[in-house]
Design an enzyme around this catalytic site. Sequence first.
Site, PDB file in Angstrom:
ATOM      1  N   HIS A  19       0.814  -1.217   0.000  1.00 51.33           N
ATOM      2  CA  HIS A  19       0.000   0.000   0.000  1.00 51.33           C
ATOM      3  C   HIS A  19       0.846   1.266   0.000  1.00 51.33           C
ATOM      4  O   HIS A  19       0.425   2.287  -0.546  1.00 51.33           O
ATOM      5  CB  HIS A  19      -0.960  -0.031   1.181  1.00 51.33           C
ATOM      6  N   HIS A  42      -7.214  -8.238  -8.064  1.00 51.16           N
ATOM      7  CA  HIS A  42      -7.630  -9.088  -6.935  1.00 51.16           C
ATOM      8  C   HIS A  42      -7.992  -8.170  -5.773  1.00 51.16           C
ATOM      9  O   HIS A  42      -7.225  -7.988  -4.835  1.00 51.16           O
ATOM     10  CB  HIS A  42      -6.516 -10.063  -6.546  1.00 51.16           C
ATOM     11  N   SER A 100      -6.735  -2.333  -1.029  1.00 51.10           N
ATOM     12  CA  SER A 100      -6.236  -1.522  -2.148  1.00 51.10           C
ATOM     13  C   SER A 100      -7.336  -0.751  -2.877  1.00 51.10           C
ATOM     14  O   SER A 100      -7.117   0.424  -3.229  1.00 51.10           O
ATOM     15  CB  SER A 100      -5.437  -2.383  -3.121  1.00 51.10           C
ATOM     16  N   GLU A 118     -13.022  -9.138  -8.389  1.00 52.68           N
ATOM     17  CA  GLU A 118     -13.036 -10.049  -7.250  1.00 52.68           C
ATOM     18  C   GLU A 118     -13.846 -11.276  -7.625  1.00 52.68           C
ATOM     19  O   GLU A 118     -14.966 -11.168  -8.108  1.00 52.68           O
ATOM     20  CB  GLU A 118     -13.634  -9.354  -6.021  1.00 52.68           C
ATOM     21  N   ASP A 143     -12.594 -13.097 -12.795  1.00 54.95           N
ATOM     22  CA  ASP A 143     -11.166 -13.346 -12.684  1.00 54.95           C
ATOM     23  C   ASP A 143     -10.421 -12.132 -13.245  1.00 54.95           C
ATOM     24  O   ASP A 143     -10.538 -11.818 -14.427  1.00 54.95           O
ATOM     25  CB  ASP A 143     -10.823 -14.609 -13.471  1.00 54.95           C
ATOM     26  N   GLY A 144      -9.655 -11.463 -12.396  1.00 58.45           N
ATOM     27  CA  GLY A 144      -8.955 -10.268 -12.836  1.00 58.45           C
ATOM     28  C   GLY A 144      -7.946 -10.511 -13.935  1.00 58.45           C
ATOM     29  O   GLY A 144      -7.732  -9.647 -14.795  1.00 58.45           O
ATOM     30  N   ASP A 164      -2.129  -8.452  -7.181  1.00 62.14           N
ATOM     31  CA  ASP A 164      -1.702  -9.080  -5.926  1.00 62.14           C
ATOM     32  C   ASP A 164      -2.566 -10.296  -5.635  1.00 62.14           C
ATOM     33  O   ASP A 164      -3.340 -10.316  -4.683  1.00 62.14           O
ATOM     34  CB  ASP A 164      -1.725  -8.081  -4.765  1.00 62.14           C
TER      35      ASP A 164
END
Length: 282
Positions: A19, A42, A100, A118, A143-144, A164
């Site tokens: 972060h 994510h 995030s 997500e 799915d990112g 991430d």
Amino acid sequence: MFAYRHAFHAGNHADVLKHLVLVHLLQHLNQKEKGYRVIDTHAGTGGYSLRSVEANKKLEWVDGIGRLWERQDLPKGVAAYLDQVEVFNGPGVLKQVPGSPSLIRQLLRPQDELHAFEMQPQDMRSLEKLMADDKRVKVHLSDGFNGLKPLLPPPTRRGLVLMDPPYEIKTDYTRVLGSVREILTRFPDAVVAVWIPQVQLVEAQQLPQRLRNAVQGVVKKGWLDAQLTVAPAQGGGFGLMGSHMFVANPPHTLGTLLAEELPWLASAMAQFPGAKGQLLAG
């Protein structure tokens, strides 16, 4: 397998590094008027209570953000990150930490946008509720990794991709590498930030070098690999020793900031005498 359910680890040393770098990147993007697109592959729930059963099972946040919260000698960049945590909490209190997507939203301007991915329906609903009525934010139950292609490049040709994944399965490592290659093929000017755990797993140990090799000669502004190690290795190959934040096309100011901050963070959050923070660049 590396199990990383974030509610148990929110606010730990890995969160601090991830972060901190994210806030630096967003503040740099905000220096130009033209809007930008952020993709968080994510995203999670967007926020985590430090009073929850999960957070208090291992109390990892105590040796992470807890070590920094009341210090008066923070480097300027670390203080800027903690300012954003305080915005999420309210003045003077630390009862939750932002994920995030919440940090990103706090720093977005009216002309900017966030696409947050997500895969877990319950987490996605929590995130969607948190981001409700903000037209700058689009939450995707998807799915990112698979969601990147239609969003790149953004119309303004300014953008940041944060990756991430939990790395709960080994294929996450190869998917990260493939996704970074795809991003930079479609959008060579993209700023790409990848969080990588420091664990005793071959795939985790090899990924930073594989990323460096993949972007070498492709990106215009080089790369940075910020490394923070604060805990000793545990028996049986378990335990998170630290983490990397790998950044392709970093802003020119990022290296100077991190070169000062990483050793300071290692000292502040050290759990053993061998703690260190270092920066590699190429």
